[in-house]
Design an enzyme around this catalytic site. Structure first.
Site, PDB file in Angstrom:
ATOM      1  N   SER A  49      18.522   1.433   3.050  1.00  0.00           N
ATOM      2  CA  SER A  49      18.367   2.866   2.792  1.00  0.00           C
ATOM      3  C   SER A  49      19.681   3.642   2.891  1.00  0.00           C
ATOM      4  CB  SER A  49      17.399   3.425   3.838  1.00  0.00           C
ATOM      5  OG  SER A  49      17.473   4.820   3.890  1.00  0.00           O
ATOM      6  N   ASP A  95       1.364  -8.976   9.406  1.00  0.00           N
ATOM      7  CA  ASP A  95       2.007  -7.818  10.028  1.00  0.00           C
ATOM      8  C   ASP A  95       3.442  -8.160  10.370  1.00  0.00           C
ATOM      9  OD1 ASP A  95       2.691  -5.721  12.021  1.00  0.00           O
ATOM     10  OD2 ASP A  95       0.577  -5.216  11.793  1.00  0.00           O
ATOM     11  N   THR A 115       0.817  -1.222   0.000  1.00  0.00           N
ATOM     12  CA  THR A 115       0.000   0.000   0.000  1.00  0.00           C
ATOM     13  C   THR A 115       0.851   1.273   0.000  1.00  0.00           C
ATOM     14  OG1 THR A 115      -0.121  -0.154   2.399  1.00  0.00           O
ATOM     15  CG2 THR A 115      -1.998  -1.043   1.163  1.00  0.00           C
ATOM     16  N   GLY A 116       2.178   1.107   0.118  1.00  0.00           N
ATOM     17  CA  GLY A 116       3.076   2.265   0.158  1.00  0.00           C
ATOM     18  C   GLY A 116       3.461   2.739  -1.241  1.00  0.00           C
ATOM     19  N   GLU A 162      19.853   6.306   4.262  1.00  0.00           N
ATOM     20  CA  GLU A 162      19.834   6.889   5.607  1.00  0.00           C
ATOM     21  C   GLU A 162      20.864   6.172   6.502  1.00  0.00           C
ATOM     22  OE1 GLU A 162      18.050   9.562   6.556  1.00  0.00           O
ATOM     23  OE2 GLU A 162      18.205   9.448   8.736  1.00  0.00           O
ATOM     24  N   ASP A 199       6.427   2.668  -2.901  1.00  0.00           N
ATOM     25  CA  ASP A 199       7.212   1.723  -3.712  1.00  0.00           C
ATOM     26  C   ASP A 199       6.420   0.461  -4.010  1.00  0.00           C
ATOM     27  OD1 ASP A 199       9.127   3.601  -3.251  1.00  0.00           O
ATOM     28  OD2 ASP A 199      10.615   2.228  -2.403  1.00  0.00           O
ATOM     29  N   TYR A 241      15.485   5.488  12.976  1.00  0.00           N
ATOM     30  CA  TYR A 241      15.138   4.799  11.719  1.00  0.00           C
ATOM     31  C   TYR A 241      16.405   4.279  11.039  1.00  0.00           C
ATOM     32  CZ  TYR A 241      14.035   4.386   6.728  1.00  0.00           C
ATOM     33  OH  TYR A 241      13.926   3.939   5.428  1.00  0.00           O
TER      34      TYR A 241
HETATM   35  P1  NAP Z   1       5.876   3.996   2.611  1.00  0.00           P
HETATM   36  O1  NAP Z   1       5.158   4.680   1.500  1.00  0.00           O
HETATM   37  O2  NAP Z   1       5.912   4.628   3.948  1.00  0.00           O
HETATM   38  O3  NAP Z   1       5.223   2.526   2.764  1.00  0.00           O
HETATM   39  C1  NAP Z   1       5.483   1.721   3.872  1.00  0.00           C
HETATM   40  C2  NAP Z   1       4.624   0.477   3.792  1.00  0.00           C
HETATM   41  O4  NAP Z   1       4.908  -0.358   4.935  1.00  0.00           O
HETATM   42  C3  NAP Z   1       3.108   0.739   3.829  1.00  0.00           C
HETATM   43  O5  NAP Z   1       2.474  -0.128   2.920  1.00  0.00           O
HETATM   44  C4  NAP Z   1       2.731   0.359   5.269  1.00  0.00           C
HETATM   45  O6  NAP Z   1       1.403  -0.065   5.395  1.00  0.00           O
HETATM   46  C5  NAP Z   1       3.675  -0.810   5.482  1.00  0.00           C
HETATM   47  N1  NAP Z   1       3.850  -1.164   6.892  1.00  0.00           N
HETATM   48  C6  NAP Z   1       4.280  -0.359   7.903  1.00  0.00           C
HETATM   49  N2  NAP Z   1       4.322  -1.037   9.054  1.00  0.00           N
HETATM   50  C7  NAP Z   1       3.920  -2.308   8.787  1.00  0.00           C
HETATM   51  C8  NAP Z   1       3.759  -3.475   9.573  1.00  0.00           C
HETATM   52  N3  NAP Z   1       4.010  -3.483  10.883  1.00  0.00           N
HETATM   53  N4  NAP Z   1       3.352  -4.614   8.959  1.00  0.00           N
HETATM   54  C9  NAP Z   1       3.074  -4.617   7.626  1.00  0.00           C
HETATM   55  N5  NAP Z   1       3.198  -3.533   6.840  1.00  0.00           N
HETATM   56  C10 NAP Z   1       3.614  -2.387   7.406  1.00  0.00           C
HETATM   57  O7  NAP Z   1       7.383   3.692   2.201  1.00  0.00           O
HETATM   58  P2  NAP Z   1       8.079   3.699   0.735  1.00  0.00           P
HETATM   59  O8  NAP Z   1       8.581   5.062   0.453  1.00  0.00           O
HETATM   60  O9  NAP Z   1       7.210   2.998  -0.222  1.00  0.00           O
HETATM   61  O10 NAP Z   1       9.382   2.831   1.048  1.00  0.00           O
HETATM   62  C11 NAP Z   1       9.365   1.410   0.913  1.00  0.00           C
HETATM   63  C12 NAP Z   1      10.520   0.835   1.731  1.00  0.00           C
HETATM   64  O11 NAP Z   1      11.753   1.321   1.233  1.00  0.00           O
HETATM   65  C13 NAP Z   1      10.506   1.176   3.206  1.00  0.00           C
HETATM   66  O12 NAP Z   1      11.035   0.069   3.907  1.00  0.00           O
HETATM   67  C14 NAP Z   1      11.451   2.348   3.319  1.00  0.00           C
HETATM   68  O13 NAP Z   1      11.990   2.435   4.620  1.00  0.00           O
HETATM   69  C15 NAP Z   1      12.477   1.961   2.286  1.00  0.00           C
HETATM   70  N6  NAP Z   1      13.202   3.045   1.628  1.00  0.00           N
HETATM   71  C16 NAP Z   1      12.498   4.055   1.044  1.00  0.00           C
HETATM   72  C17 NAP Z   1      13.191   5.053   0.375  1.00  0.00           C
HETATM   73  C18 NAP Z   1      12.455   6.179  -0.294  1.00  0.00           C
HETATM   74  O14 NAP Z   1      13.104   7.173  -0.616  1.00  0.00           O
HETATM   75  N7  NAP Z   1      11.166   6.040  -0.549  1.00  0.00           N
HETATM   76  C19 NAP Z   1      14.587   5.003   0.304  1.00  0.00           C
HETATM   77  C20 NAP Z   1      15.254   3.938   0.889  1.00  0.00           C
HETATM   78  C21 NAP Z   1      14.547   2.947   1.539  1.00  0.00           C
HETATM   79  P3  NAP Z   1       0.204   0.978   5.718  1.00  0.00           P
HETATM   80  O15 NAP Z   1      -0.214   1.524   4.383  1.00  0.00           O
HETATM   81  O16 NAP Z   1      -0.809   0.105   6.360  1.00  0.00           O
HETATM   82  O17 NAP Z   1       0.761   2.052   6.619  1.00  0.00           O
HETATM   83  N1  GDD Z   2       9.910  15.651   6.075  1.00  0.00           N
HETATM   84  C1  GDD Z   2      10.403  16.899   6.102  1.00  0.00           C
HETATM   85  N2  GDD Z   2       9.568  17.944   6.352  1.00  0.00           N
HETATM   86  N3  GDD Z   2      11.718  17.071   5.859  1.00  0.00           N
HETATM   87  C2  GDD Z   2      12.195  18.333   5.841  1.00  0.00           C
HETATM   88  C3  GDD Z   2      11.395  19.439   6.081  1.00  0.00           C
HETATM   89  C4  GDD Z   2      10.013  19.245   6.358  1.00  0.00           C
HETATM   90  O1  GDD Z   2       9.243  20.165   6.590  1.00  0.00           O
HETATM   91  N4  GDD Z   2      12.173  20.550   5.977  1.00  0.00           N
HETATM   92  C5  GDD Z   2      13.402  20.148   5.694  1.00  0.00           C
HETATM   93  N5  GDD Z   2      13.438  18.799   5.615  1.00  0.00           N
HETATM   94  C6  GDD Z   2      14.637  17.994   5.353  1.00  0.00           C
HETATM   95  C7  GDD Z   2      14.868  16.896   6.393  1.00  0.00           C
HETATM   96  O2  GDD Z   2      15.459  17.456   7.572  1.00  0.00           O
HETATM   97  C8  GDD Z   2      15.799  15.971   5.606  1.00  0.00           C
HETATM   98  O3  GDD Z   2      17.122  16.439   5.707  1.00  0.00           O
HETATM   99  C9  GDD Z   2      15.322  16.148   4.163  1.00  0.00           C
HETATM  100  O4  GDD Z   2      14.470  17.294   4.144  1.00  0.00           O
HETATM  101  C10 GDD Z   2      14.565  14.946   3.609  1.00  0.00           C
HETATM  102  O5  GDD Z   2      13.559  14.582   4.513  1.00  0.00           O
HETATM  103  P1  GDD Z   2      12.424  13.490   4.115  1.00  0.00           P
HETATM  104  O6  GDD Z   2      11.774  13.869   2.850  1.00  0.00           O
HETATM  105  O7  GDD Z   2      11.560  13.318   5.327  1.00  0.00           O
HETATM  106  O8  GDD Z   2      13.265  12.177   3.785  1.00  0.00           O
HETATM  107  P2  GDD Z   2      14.502  11.487   4.536  1.00  0.00           P
HETATM  108  O9  GDD Z   2      15.710  11.705   3.688  1.00  0.00           O
HETATM  109  O10 GDD Z   2      14.577  11.850   5.947  1.00  0.00           O
HETATM  110  O11 GDD Z   2      14.065   9.937   4.485  1.00  0.00           O
HETATM  111  C11 GDD Z   2      13.577   9.373   3.264  1.00  0.00           C
HETATM  112  O12 GDD Z   2      14.645   8.870   2.509  1.00  0.00           O
HETATM  113  C12 GDD Z   2      15.361   7.795   3.121  1.00  0.00           C
HETATM  114  C13 GDD Z   2      16.483   7.408   2.161  1.00  0.00           C
HETATM  115  O13 GDD Z   2      17.593   8.221   2.382  1.00  0.00           O
HETATM  116  C14 GDD Z   2      12.565   8.283   3.655  1.00  0.00           C
HETATM  117  O14 GDD Z   2      11.927   7.820   2.487  1.00  0.00           O
HETATM  118  C15 GDD Z   2      13.261   7.096   4.294  1.00  0.00           C
HETATM  119  O15 GDD Z   2      12.321   6.025   4.470  1.00  0.00           O
HETATM  120  C16 GDD Z   2      14.389   6.648   3.347  1.00  0.00           C
HETATM  121  O16 GDD Z   2      15.070   5.531   3.886  1.00  0.00           O
END
Ligand code: NAP
Ligand code: GDD
Length: 321
Positions: A125, A58, A12-13, A127, A15, A149
């Site tokens: 990630s 879950d 549902t997220g 991160e 990705d 995280y």
């Molecule tokens: P997202 O939109 O926040 O989606 C997270 C998903 O995890 C949702 O479907 C959520 O379900 C599900 N979830 C959370 N807790 C759960 C649980 N306890 N049991 C089962 N499902 C659960 O994240 P995304 O951006 O698609 O990212 C996908 C993955 O890649 C994550 O692991 C994230 O940490 C990692 N990642 C993301 C990025 C990025 O930039 N997007 C970069 C590096 C790594 P609900 O809809 O029910 O909340």
């Molecule tokens: N969310 C948010 N909101 N971030 C802000 C804001 C604000 O109002 N203002 C500045 N930022 C800065 C944060 O401090 C951070 O440095 C940057 O914007 C990106 O924040 P996010 O978009 O929340 O993403 P993230 O980099 O912390 O984390 C995302 O990327 C990771 C990969 O590097 C998430 O998708 C993580 O799940 C993922 O692993």
């Protein structure tokens, strides 16, 4: 020929929805694990819901995952589920650890129990690089996480490596840099900005409150990145890969480009609010994905200005309707 079967946690997220679309296009039978909730949150998968099968489980409950695996019999599992919002990990550090760290062990162990031949993808990630120890960051760069995280993701990464080495499982970790899209959650900075720009343009708001404008990220398009996940799992050898664009931009630059898409000046609208400043920051990320380019033939297609424009135009369009 029988269709290949894949299970996606986190379908549902952001990705999960793109990966499901991609796997369907490759001819897969796609199963998605969803957690029980009091209201449905299928906005990102409504358009493909009749083509996929949803099963309840879950990450906090290993029994549920054993049952999901027995029921769906996948050949590949993509673990995308996590508590993925960095800011929330400071207010919910234990929950983040349970889900984003220990959840990976529960799933890996469920796979080991049910069918250790299943190929496993872990969503690691950038991160994890946190206060970066090398520029650009590659597969050999040491980790220095800066948030609960990030710490949880480091655990998830190493337990994946450990199950590969201890139990000879085909378990791999994709170290993905930030990737965005019109389906990004509204709390993440890129979508917060694109949505804010659209609301300001339409006269629904006048300001946008952000935190640290100087943070720099290597932002790509989520649709490109899910292809890399699949390519990684198709390799004979189980190896980890960095996935990134190789370019970095600040939050300030993101604002500049996003406001300019609708002919506005970001300085007239963006205000800094301390509430969005993090207790510890990841100041700078830029990835080196040359290994992925060499071995997977993968590279990011959508460039930064096109990504920003795609998100802003989408938000304008959906607010107008
Ligand atoms: P997202 O939109 O926040 O989606 C997270 C998903 O995890 C949702 O479907 C959520 O379900 C599900 N979830 C959370 N807790 C759960 C649980 N306890 N049991 C089962 N499902 C659960 O994240 P995304 O951006 O698609 O990212 C996908 C993955 O890649 C994550 O692991 C994230 O940490 C990692 N990642 C993301 C990025 C990025 O930039 N997007 C970069 C590096 C790594 P609900 O809809 O029910 O909340
Ligand atoms: N969310 C948010 N909101 N971030 C802000 C804001 C604000 O109002 N203002 C500045 N930022 C800065 C944060 O401090 C951070 O440095 C940057 O914007 C990106 O924040 P996010 O978009 O929340 O993403 P993230 O980099 O912390 O984390 C995302 O990327 C990771 C990969 O590097 C998430 O998708 C993580 O799940 C993922 O692993």
């Amino acid at each position: 020929m029988a269709k290949s079967r894949a299970l996606i946690t986190g379908i549902t997220g952001q990705d999960g929805s793109y990966l499901a679309e991609f796997l369907l296009a490759q001819g897969y039978e796609v199963f998605g694990m969803i957690r029980r909730s009091s209201t449905v949150n299928f906005e990102r998968i409504t358009h493909i819901q009749d083509k996929i099968s949803l099963v309840t489980g879950d990450l906090l409950d290993e029994v549920s995952m054993i049952n999901v695996l027995k029921q769906t019999k996948p050949r590949e599992v993509y673990n995308l589920a996590a508590q993925s919002f960095v800011q929330t990990s400071w207010s919910q550090p234990v929950f983040t650890g349970e889900t984003t760290a220990l959840g990976v062990t529960r799933l890996l162990d469920a796979i080991r129990t049910v069918d250790p031949e299943i190929r496993f993808y872990q969503a690691s990630s950038s991160e994890m690089f946190g206060r970066v120890l090398e520029v650009p960051q590659n597969e050999a760069t040491p980790f220095y996480p800066r948030s609960p995280y990030g710490v949880a993701k480091v655990y998830g990464h190493w337990i994946t490596v450990n199950y590969r080495e201890s139990h000879q499982m085909h378990a791999i970790s994709g170290i993905l840099f930030n990737h965005e899209s019109p389906r990004r959650g509204l709390e993440f900075v890129t979508r917060k900005i694109s949505n804010g720009v659209a609301r300001i343009k339409l006269g629904l708001e006048s300001t946008l409150a952000l935190g640290n404008l100087e943070a720099q990220r290597d932002w790509g398009f989520a649709g490109d990145y899910v292809k890399a996940m699949w390519l990684m799992l198709q390799q004979d050898a189980a190896e980890d890969f960095v996935i990134s664009t190789g370019e970095t931009h600040s939050v300030r630059e993101f604002c500049e480009v996003a406001f300019s898409v609708v002919g506005l000046n970001w300085q007239d609208h963006v205000v800094v609010d301390e509430a969005f400043i993090r207790p510890a920051e990841v100041d700078f990320l830029v990835g080196d994905s040359s290994k992925a380019q060499r071995l997977l033939g993968w590279k990011a297609e959508v460039e930064f200005p096109a990504l920003v424009e795609m998100m802003v135009r989408h938000d304008l369009e959906s607010l107008r309707n």
